[in-house]
Design a protein around this motif. Structure first.
Motif, PDB file in Angstrom:
ATOM      1  N   PHE A   2      -1.559   4.151  -4.915  1.00 32.82           N
ATOM      2  CA  PHE A   2      -2.166   5.233  -5.407  1.00 32.82           C
ATOM      3  C   PHE A   2      -1.933   6.480  -4.407  1.00 32.82           C
ATOM      4  O   PHE A   2      -1.951   6.247  -3.227  1.00 32.82           O
ATOM      5  N   THR A   3      -1.639   7.649  -5.102  1.00 36.43           N
ATOM      6  CA  THR A   3      -1.826   8.738  -4.265  1.00 36.43           C
ATOM      7  C   THR A   3      -3.102   9.345  -4.068  1.00 36.43           C
ATOM      8  O   THR A   3      -3.978   9.583  -4.919  1.00 36.43           O
ATOM      9  N   ILE A   4      -3.446   9.399  -2.580  1.00 38.48           N
ATOM     10  CA  ILE A   4      -4.644   9.766  -2.324  1.00 38.48           C
ATOM     11  C   ILE A   4      -4.806  11.391  -2.408  1.00 38.48           C
ATOM     12  O   ILE A   4      -3.690  11.986  -1.830  1.00 38.48           O
ATOM     13  N   LEU A   5      -5.949  11.878  -2.977  1.00 40.31           N
ATOM     14  CA  LEU A   5      -5.704  13.313  -3.127  1.00 40.31           C
ATOM     15  C   LEU A   5      -6.943  13.932  -2.188  1.00 40.31           C
ATOM     16  O   LEU A   5      -7.836  13.354  -1.726  1.00 40.31           O
ATOM     17  N   ALA A  26     -11.940   8.487   5.342  1.00 41.21           N
ATOM     18  CA  ALA A  26     -12.747   8.014   4.331  1.00 41.21           C
ATOM     19  C   ALA A  26     -12.110   8.528   3.015  1.00 41.21           C
ATOM     20  O   ALA A  26     -12.036   9.633   2.905  1.00 41.21           O
ATOM     21  N   VAL A  27     -12.283   7.679   2.124  1.00 40.12           N
ATOM     22  CA  VAL A  27     -11.598   7.876   0.789  1.00 40.12           C
ATOM     23  C   VAL A  27     -12.562   7.244  -0.206  1.00 40.12           C
ATOM     24  O   VAL A  27     -13.073   6.096  -0.281  1.00 40.12           O
ATOM     25  N   ALA A  28     -13.017   8.046  -1.386  1.00 39.79           N
ATOM     26  CA  ALA A  28     -13.800   7.312  -2.402  1.00 39.79           C
ATOM     27  C   ALA A  28     -12.733   7.192  -3.799  1.00 39.79           C
ATOM     28  O   ALA A  28     -11.663   7.925  -4.120  1.00 39.79           O
ATOM     29  N   GLY A  29     -13.195   6.275  -4.553  1.00 41.37           N
ATOM     30  CA  GLY A  29     -12.436   5.970  -5.848  1.00 41.37           C
ATOM     31  C   GLY A  29     -13.228   5.320  -6.945  1.00 41.37           C
ATOM     32  O   GLY A  29     -14.190   4.579  -6.447  1.00 41.37           O
ATOM     33  N   MET A  48      -1.615   5.066  -0.897  1.00 39.69           N
ATOM     34  CA  MET A  48      -2.138   3.878  -0.163  1.00 39.69           C
ATOM     35  C   MET A  48      -1.490   2.600  -1.213  1.00 39.69           C
ATOM     36  O   MET A  48      -1.391   2.730  -2.243  1.00 39.69           O
ATOM     37  N   TYR A  49      -1.546   1.562  -0.451  1.00 38.68           N
ATOM     38  CA  TYR A  49      -0.992   0.405  -0.742  1.00 38.68           C
ATOM     39  C   TYR A  49      -1.882  -0.548  -0.339  1.00 38.68           C
ATOM     40  O   TYR A  49      -2.358  -0.863   0.645  1.00 38.68           O
ATOM     41  N   VAL A  50      -2.079  -1.626  -1.271  1.00 34.29           N
ATOM     42  CA  VAL A  50      -3.036  -3.028  -0.958  1.00 34.29           C
ATOM     43  C   VAL A  50      -2.019  -3.990  -1.505  1.00 34.29           C
ATOM     44  O   VAL A  50      -2.119  -4.338  -2.547  1.00 34.29           O
ATOM     45  N   PRO A  51      -1.327  -4.479  -0.554  1.00 35.91           N
ATOM     46  CA  PRO A  51      -0.280  -5.768  -0.770  1.00 35.91           C
ATOM     47  C   PRO A  51      -1.211  -6.937  -1.489  1.00 35.91           C
ATOM     48  O   PRO A  51      -0.584  -7.575  -2.268  1.00 35.91           O
ATOM     49  N   ALA A  52      -2.582  -7.035  -1.178  1.00 36.61           N
ATOM     50  CA  ALA A  52      -3.103  -8.284  -1.602  1.00 36.61           C
ATOM     51  C   ALA A  52      -3.402  -7.919  -3.177  1.00 36.61           C
ATOM     52  O   ALA A  52      -3.651  -8.952  -3.751  1.00 36.61           O
ATOM     53  N   VAL A 107      -2.244  -0.362   3.285  1.00 35.72           N
ATOM     54  CA  VAL A 107      -1.317   0.244   3.978  1.00 35.72           C
ATOM     55  C   VAL A 107      -1.127   1.897   3.650  1.00 35.72           C
ATOM     56  O   VAL A 107      -1.259   2.235   2.283  1.00 35.72           O
ATOM     57  N   VAL A 108      -1.155   2.920   4.590  1.00 39.89           N
ATOM     58  CA  VAL A 108      -1.174   4.317   3.990  1.00 39.89           C
ATOM     59  C   VAL A 108       0.072   4.779   4.626  1.00 39.89           C
ATOM     60  O   VAL A 108       0.519   4.720   5.713  1.00 39.89           O
ATOM     61  N   GLU A 109       0.967   5.518   3.440  1.00 40.39           N
ATOM     62  CA  GLU A 109       2.063   6.318   3.900  1.00 40.39           C
ATOM     63  C   GLU A 109       1.630   7.789   3.810  1.00 40.39           C
ATOM     64  O   GLU A 109       0.945   8.238   2.929  1.00 40.39           O
ATOM     65  N   THR A 110       2.156   8.415   4.602  1.00 43.59           N
ATOM     66  CA  THR A 110       2.079   9.944   4.846  1.00 43.59           C
ATOM     67  C   THR A 110       3.567  10.288   4.912  1.00 43.59           C
ATOM     68  O   THR A 110       4.612   9.520   4.878  1.00 43.59           O
ATOM     69  N   ARG A 111       3.455  11.661   4.884  1.00 42.95           N
ATOM     70  CA  ARG A 111       5.022  12.112   5.207  1.00 42.95           C
ATOM     71  C   ARG A 111       5.840  11.491   6.077  1.00 42.95           C
ATOM     72  O   ARG A 111       7.249  11.335   5.520  1.00 42.95           O
TER      73      ARG A 111
END
Lengths: 51, 290
Positions: free
Chosen positions: B113-116, B144-147, B102-106, B169-173
């Protein structure tokens, strides 16, 4: 307590000071790497999920 | 240790007598000093715990996050030809394995960060964790993601500062998914004035059944309904049955406390399939760093 420890450290003042620093470092390491990681999840600071 | 001075002769001790051995053996004095030293020690331990929580866990988590990102990169590069052909995403690795980035350009170009998979304590030490029962990235439902907000890399330290329309922005394969933060509760009524902003294209009050979903909310820790396919509506239980593709971030609130949860909802507005011929290509939303 600290006075008692100081008086029971062997050697001259310089050696005692080094020993004391090492003792403090050991206690800090024990806290950082064993006690805090164990205690942290039990404390109400950092739960980020909803149930 | 300056209090330890027993060699001085007792100057003011007026009780020298048959029972007295001077200050040195005064049990009351010894006990009071010991208690004082213990209290000072306890204070130092608490301070040290703060240092641990805020700084030391960052260092260990950063290393773990690096490893997880490297493992995910390697996994993506090692896609079999069939996988490449079908371009089928799968997020069914073991607990703690990376599933997306995930990316947060702001938050700056370096916010990544890599989401697990999973939200156990151990997984969240490494990075943001995906609630496994929630939806998958890019699909209808609620991803949904916790951090953590404090320490452990604090990926979600600043998510209270996310404004509506900010990109996540979420990047997957095989894809890029662009989510944007939904209007906040106080912006819903006057949303028409924001609609002209090009960044807000596709963002707006979602209408029923999403009328209880806003960009940011603060809820009690027991309010698990924020990660439901349609947040705060428990009558939709299947992610595939949802009409919008949402992303939800949860973290603790207020900072340094777990009394409440801070929740950010975003809606997917765009998606790109990665072009196999241009592996380094990134979506333009990543440059919205101002």
């Amino acid at each position: 307590m600290y006075g008692w420890i100081w008086r029971h450290l062997p050697g001259p003042v310089a050696v005692r000071a080094i020993t004391a620093v090492l003792l403090v470092a050991g206690v800090v390491a024990l806290l950082m790497f064993v006690v805090f990681p164990w205690a942290e999840p039990k404390l109400p600071f950092n739960q980020v999920t909803t149930q | 240790m300056s209090t330890v001075d027993h060699s001085d002769p007792p100057v003011s001790d007026t009780r020298v007598g048959p029972a007295g051995g001077g200050n040195r053996r005064d049990p009351v004095r010894t006990a009071v000093r010991a208690i004082g030293e213990l209290l000072i020690t306890a204070g130092l331990v608490v301070l040290l715990f703060v240092v641990y929580e805020v700084y030391v866990t960052d260092i260990t988590s950063a290393a773990k996050q690096r490893d997880a990102t490297a493992a995910l990169d390697q996994e993506w590069q090692q896609s079999t030809p069939e996988e490449q052909q079908q371009r089928q995403e799968h997020y069914d690795g073991p607990e703690g394995s990376g599933i997306a980035k995930m990316y947060v350009p702001a938050f700056g170009a370096d916010y990544s960060f890599t989401i697990l998979r999973g939200t156990t304590e151990k997984t969240l030490e490494v990075g943001p964790g995906h609630y496994t029962e929630s939806g998958d990235p890019g699909l209808p439902g609620n991803f949904a993601v916790a951090g953590h907000r404090v320490g452990k890399g604090a990926p979600f330290n600043d998510i209270d500062l996310l404004n509506s329309c900010d990109a996540i922005v979420v990047e997957t394969r095989f894809s890029w998914f662009v989510y944007r933060v939904l209007p906040k509760a106080d912006e819903v009524a006057d949303w028409a004035s924001r609609a002209a902003d090009p960044r807000c294209t596709g963002v707006g009050p979602l209408g029923a059944p999403y009328d209880r979903v806003v960009g940011q909310e603060i809820v009690s820790p027991t309010q698990g309904s924020v990660i439901l396919p349609v947040p705060n509506r428990d009558d939709v239980t299947d992610n595939a049955g949802a009409t919008a593709s949402l992303m939800t971030l949860t973290t603790c609130h207020p900072r340094f406390s777990d009394r409440e949860r801070l929740v950010v909802h975003a809606v997917m507005v765009k998606q790109w399939a990665k072009n196999p011929d241009k592996p380094g290509e990134t979506p333009p939303e990543l440059k919205e760093t101002s």
